[in-house]
Design a protein around this motif. Structure first.
Motif, PDB file in Angstrom:
ATOM      1  N   GLN A 274       0.844  -1.185   0.000  1.00  0.00           N
ATOM      2  CA  GLN A 274       0.000   0.000   0.000  1.00  0.00           C
ATOM      3  C   GLN A 274       0.883   1.239   0.000  1.00  0.00           C
ATOM      4  OE1 GLN A 274      -2.708   0.347   3.303  1.00  0.00           O
ATOM      5  NE2 GLN A 274      -3.625   2.240   2.540  1.00  0.00           N
ATOM      6  N   ALA A 275       0.625   2.142  -0.934  1.00  0.00           N
ATOM      7  CA  ALA A 275       1.393   3.377  -1.035  1.00  0.00           C
ATOM      8  C   ALA A 275       0.631   4.361  -1.897  1.00  0.00           C
ATOM      9  CB  ALA A 275       2.785   3.120  -1.631  1.00  0.00           C
ATOM     10  N   ASP A 276       0.844   5.642  -1.636  1.00  0.00           N
ATOM     11  CA  ASP A 276       0.262   6.712  -2.427  1.00  0.00           C
ATOM     12  C   ASP A 276       1.204   7.014  -3.577  1.00  0.00           C
ATOM     13  OD1 ASP A 276      -0.748   9.050  -3.502  1.00  0.00           O
ATOM     14  OD2 ASP A 276      -1.185   9.972  -1.565  1.00  0.00           O
ATOM     15  N   ALA A 277       0.716   6.911  -4.801  1.00  0.00           N
ATOM     16  CA  ALA A 277       1.574   7.134  -5.972  1.00  0.00           C
ATOM     17  C   ALA A 277       2.094   8.556  -6.054  1.00  0.00           C
ATOM     18  CB  ALA A 277       0.806   6.790  -7.249  1.00  0.00           C
ATOM     19  N   GLN A 278       1.485   9.480  -5.311  1.00  0.00           N
ATOM     20  CA  GLN A 278       1.973  10.850  -5.293  1.00  0.00           C
ATOM     21  C   GLN A 278       3.077  11.064  -4.263  1.00  0.00           C
ATOM     22  OE1 GLN A 278      -1.245  13.930  -5.696  1.00  0.00           O
ATOM     23  NE2 GLN A 278      -2.585  12.136  -5.597  1.00  0.00           N
ATOM     24  N   ASN A 279       3.356  10.029  -3.475  1.00  0.00           N
ATOM     25  CA  ASN A 279       4.445  10.079  -2.497  1.00  0.00           C
ATOM     26  C   ASN A 279       5.005   8.675  -2.340  1.00  0.00           C
ATOM     27  OD1 ASN A 279       6.272  10.630  -0.479  1.00  0.00           O
ATOM     28  ND2 ASN A 279       4.734  10.650   1.149  1.00  0.00           N
ATOM     29  N   LEU A 280       5.963   8.327  -3.196  1.00  0.00           N
ATOM     30  CA  LEU A 280       6.520   6.974  -3.227  1.00  0.00           C
ATOM     31  C   LEU A 280       7.753   6.814  -2.353  1.00  0.00           C
ATOM     32  CD1 LEU A 280       6.187   6.396  -7.080  1.00  0.00           C
ATOM     33  CD2 LEU A 280       4.816   5.285  -5.289  1.00  0.00           C
ATOM     34  N   ARG A 281       8.123   7.859  -1.614  1.00  0.00           N
ATOM     35  CA  ARG A 281       9.349   7.788  -0.818  1.00  0.00           C
ATOM     36  C   ARG A 281       9.353   6.653   0.207  1.00  0.00           C
ATOM     37  NH1 ARG A 281      12.778  11.813  -1.930  1.00  0.00           N
ATOM     38  NH2 ARG A 281      11.935  13.560  -3.143  1.00  0.00           N
ATOM     39  N   PRO A 282       8.217   6.294   0.811  1.00  0.00           N
ATOM     40  CA  PRO A 282       8.251   5.183   1.766  1.00  0.00           C
ATOM     41  C   PRO A 282       8.583   3.829   1.146  1.00  0.00           C
ATOM     42  CG  PRO A 282       6.327   6.567   2.160  1.00  0.00           C
ATOM     43  CD  PRO A 282       6.912   6.999   0.859  1.00  0.00           C
ATOM     44  N   VAL A 283       8.411   3.691  -0.187  1.00  0.00           N
ATOM     45  CA  VAL A 283       8.611   2.375  -0.802  1.00  0.00           C
ATOM     46  C   VAL A 283       9.630   2.374  -1.935  1.00  0.00           C
ATOM     47  CG1 VAL A 283       6.277   1.611  -0.220  1.00  0.00           C
ATOM     48  CG2 VAL A 283       6.689   2.720  -2.426  1.00  0.00           C
ATOM     49  N   ALA A 284      10.070   3.540  -2.403  1.00  0.00           N
ATOM     50  CA  ALA A 284      10.925   3.563  -3.593  1.00  0.00           C
ATOM     51  C   ALA A 284      11.978   4.655  -3.492  1.00  0.00           C
ATOM     52  CB  ALA A 284      10.086   3.770  -4.853  1.00  0.00           C
ATOM     53  N   ALA A 285      13.232   4.249  -3.607  1.00  0.00           N
ATOM     54  CA  ALA A 285      14.326   5.213  -3.627  1.00  0.00           C
ATOM     55  C   ALA A 285      14.457   5.835  -5.010  1.00  0.00           C
ATOM     56  CB  ALA A 285      15.637   4.522  -3.242  1.00  0.00           C
ATOM     57  N   SER A 286      15.090   6.974  -5.093  1.00  0.00           N
ATOM     58  CA  SER A 286      15.283   7.660  -6.370  1.00  0.00           C
ATOM     59  C   SER A 286      16.089   6.792  -7.332  1.00  0.00           C
ATOM     60  CB  SER A 286      16.002   8.993  -6.152  1.00  0.00           C
ATOM     61  OG  SER A 286      15.230   9.859  -5.352  1.00  0.00           O
ATOM     62  N   GLY A 287      15.643   6.749  -8.589  1.00  0.00           N
ATOM     63  CA  GLY A 287      16.371   6.025  -9.624  1.00  0.00           C
ATOM     64  C   GLY A 287      16.410   4.526  -9.465  1.00  0.00           C
ATOM     65  N   SER A 288      15.414   3.943  -8.782  1.00  0.00           N
ATOM     66  CA  SER A 288      15.524   2.527  -8.415  1.00  0.00           C
ATOM     67  C   SER A 288      14.747   1.570  -9.315  1.00  0.00           C
ATOM     68  CB  SER A 288      15.059   2.332  -6.968  1.00  0.00           C
ATOM     69  OG  SER A 288      13.742   2.822  -6.785  1.00  0.00           O
ATOM     70  N   PHE A 289      13.989   2.086 -10.302  1.00  0.00           N
ATOM     71  CA  PHE A 289      13.190   1.201 -11.149  1.00  0.00           C
ATOM     72  C   PHE A 289      13.514   1.446 -12.622  1.00  0.00           C
ATOM     73  CE2 PHE A 289      10.844   1.157  -7.228  1.00  0.00           C
ATOM     74  CZ  PHE A 289      10.393  -0.146  -7.145  1.00  0.00           C
ATOM     75  N   GLN A 290      13.647   0.343 -13.355  1.00  0.00           N
ATOM     76  CA  GLN A 290      13.952   0.424 -14.782  1.00  0.00           C
ATOM     77  C   GLN A 290      12.696   0.591 -15.648  1.00  0.00           C
ATOM     78  OE1 GLN A 290      15.710  -2.055 -12.757  1.00  0.00           O
ATOM     79  NE2 GLN A 290      17.088  -0.282 -12.643  1.00  0.00           N
ATOM     80  N   LEU A 291      11.542   0.184 -15.114  1.00  0.00           N
ATOM     81  CA  LEU A 291      10.298   0.284 -15.871  1.00  0.00           C
ATOM     82  C   LEU A 291       9.176   0.662 -14.928  1.00  0.00           C
ATOM     83  CD1 LEU A 291       8.732  -0.111 -18.533  1.00  0.00           C
ATOM     84  CD2 LEU A 291       8.503  -2.541 -17.949  1.00  0.00           C
ATOM     85  N   LEU A 292       8.453   1.735 -15.255  1.00  0.00           N
ATOM     86  CA  LEU A 292       7.295   2.171 -14.483  1.00  0.00           C
ATOM     87  C   LEU A 292       6.057   2.069 -15.354  1.00  0.00           C
ATOM     88  CD1 LEU A 292       9.508   3.496 -12.559  1.00  0.00           C
ATOM     89  CD2 LEU A 292       7.724   5.171 -12.051  1.00  0.00           C
ATOM     90  N   LEU A 293       4.987   1.524 -14.784  1.00  0.00           N
ATOM     91  CA  LEU A 293       3.737   1.350 -15.496  1.00  0.00           C
ATOM     92  C   LEU A 293       2.645   2.152 -14.800  1.00  0.00           C
ATOM     93  CD1 LEU A 293       3.889  -2.529 -15.992  1.00  0.00           C
ATOM     94  CD2 LEU A 293       4.746  -0.739 -17.528  1.00  0.00           C
ATOM     95  N   ASP A 294       1.932   2.936 -15.571  1.00  0.00           N
ATOM     96  CA  ASP A 294       0.810   3.733 -15.082  1.00  0.00           C
ATOM     97  C   ASP A 294      -0.347   3.484 -16.028  1.00  0.00           C
ATOM     98  OD1 ASP A 294      -1.140   5.701 -14.840  1.00  0.00           O
ATOM     99  OD2 ASP A 294       0.257   7.332 -14.489  1.00  0.00           O
ATOM    100  N   LYS A 295      -1.248   2.599 -15.644  1.00  0.00           N
ATOM    101  CA  LYS A 295      -2.389   2.261 -16.497  1.00  0.00           C
ATOM    102  C   LYS A 295      -3.644   2.912 -15.921  1.00  0.00           C
ATOM    103  CE  LYS A 295      -3.743  -2.109 -17.078  1.00  0.00           C
ATOM    104  NZ  LYS A 295      -5.169  -2.241 -16.746  1.00  0.00           N
ATOM    105  N   GLY A 296      -3.891   4.153 -16.382  1.00  0.00           N
ATOM    106  CA  GLY A 296      -5.074   4.864 -15.949  1.00  0.00           C
ATOM    107  C   GLY A 296      -4.939   5.607 -14.642  1.00  0.00           C
ATOM    108  N   THR A 297      -3.781   5.528 -13.982  1.00  0.00           N
ATOM    109  CA  THR A 297      -3.632   6.201 -12.691  1.00  0.00           C
ATOM    110  C   THR A 297      -3.597   7.714 -12.868  1.00  0.00           C
ATOM    111  OG1 THR A 297      -2.469   4.282 -11.802  1.00  0.00           O
ATOM    112  CG2 THR A 297      -2.237   6.341 -10.607  1.00  0.00           C
ATOM    113  N   TRP A 298      -2.839   8.206 -13.871  1.00  0.00           N
ATOM    114  CA  TRP A 298      -2.859   9.642 -14.160  1.00  0.00           C
ATOM    115  C   TRP A 298      -4.301  10.099 -14.394  1.00  0.00           C
ATOM    116  CZ3 TRP A 298       0.616  13.803 -15.654  1.00  0.00           C
ATOM    117  CH2 TRP A 298      -0.003  14.832 -16.382  1.00  0.00           C
ATOM    118  N   ASP A 299      -5.061   9.320 -15.176  1.00  0.00           N
ATOM    119  CA  ASP A 299      -6.424   9.695 -15.516  1.00  0.00           C
ATOM    120  C   ASP A 299      -7.285   9.857 -14.267  1.00  0.00           C
ATOM    121  OD1 ASP A 299      -6.616   8.914 -18.745  1.00  0.00           O
ATOM    122  OD2 ASP A 299      -5.194   7.719 -17.600  1.00  0.00           O
ATOM    123  N   ALA A 300      -7.140   8.910 -13.331  1.00  0.00           N
ATOM    124  CA  ALA A 300      -7.935   8.966 -12.111  1.00  0.00           C
ATOM    125  C   ALA A 300      -7.504  10.124 -11.216  1.00  0.00           C
ATOM    126  CB  ALA A 300      -7.820   7.644 -11.358  1.00  0.00           C
TER     127      ALA A 300
END
Length: 235
Positions: free
Chosen positions: A138-164
């Motif tokens: 569980q995490a808020d996509a507008q604040n990923l600091r609790p679960v994701a460090a800077s530059g730590s993912f090679q692929l990010l997927l956003d399927k409709g999240t921006w839209d919502a």
């Protein structure tokens, strides 16, 4: 609402559901908690608004294949809901992959963790590649600091999240984009899936990211054309 026109396979009548979406803010967690708690039709253990993993695997797999072979590429699905993007990558990708699905709905996260672990009498999910991993948090996509460090993912997927999120105001959508770019590795790719027209989405993404954005048309699926907006990290 252009971004959520896909068929919703839940037991509530379509007319009632459409009314609830039309009168609600799609950035409201309580709305998604209620929707994810709805009984699913038949044996449908996952639900996808636009399309599922199978429809986009030919786009995703080459990106995984090109990733460094020293360790599995890390994939983050922001606003994963109960989609099969994460589970599809985990169970079907011939390449090793380390997938994290995050959503601000605890109902969605609990359901996906139960599915992963084989809860409710279901068979646990197993990876196609022995080095693949899958987690849900569980995490808020507008604040990923609790679960994701800077530059730590090679692929990010956003399927409709921006839209919502944008239904609650563009500042929230811009914050979402900022967080996605923060956690994206220098040679990584952010993909936004949407049915919003490029004439509308491209100026927003290019202005706010400061980068050139590629567009790939997808579908039509169930009569609707979608787009994949690919934003590359800085080298």
């Amino acid at each position: 609402m252009a971004a959520l026109r896909g068929t919703l396979l839940l037991t509530r009548p379509k007319s009632a559901l459409a009314g609830s979406l039309a009168s609600s803010c799609l950035a409201d967690r309580c709305l998604w908690d209620r929707l994810h708690a709805q009984p699913r039709v038949g044996n449908g253990l996952t639900f996808d608004w636009f399309f599922g993993y199978e429809e986009v695997q030919e786009l995703l797999l080459p990106l995984l294949q090109e990733a460094p072979a020293a360790s599995p590429p890390r994939v983050l699905d922001v606003g994963c809901g109960t989609s099969n993007l994460c589970t599809g990558l985990y169970t079907q990708s011939p390449y090793p992959v380390d997938v994290l699905g995050v959503d601000f709905s605890p109902v969605a996260v609990a359901h996906m963790n139960s599915l992963l672990q084989g809860g409710q009498g279901q068979t646990p999910l197993y990876p196609r590649h022995p080095d693949s991993h899958l987690r849900f948090m569980q995490a808020d996509a507008q604040n990923l600091r609790p679960v994701a460090a800077s530059g730590s993912f090679q692929l990010l997927l956003d399927k409709g999240t921006w839209d919502a999120v944008a239904r609650g105001g563009l500042p929230g959508a811009y914050q979402l984009l900022s967080e996605c770019l923060r956690v994206l590795s220098p040679n990584g790719t952010l993909i936004q899936f949407s049915d919003e027209d490029p004439d509308v989405r491209l100026p927003c993404l290019e202005q706010r990211s400061g980068r050139t954005v590629a567009v790939q048309e997808l579908g039509p699926f169930r009569g609707i054309t979608y787009f994949a907006y690919l934003v590359k990290g800085y080298y």
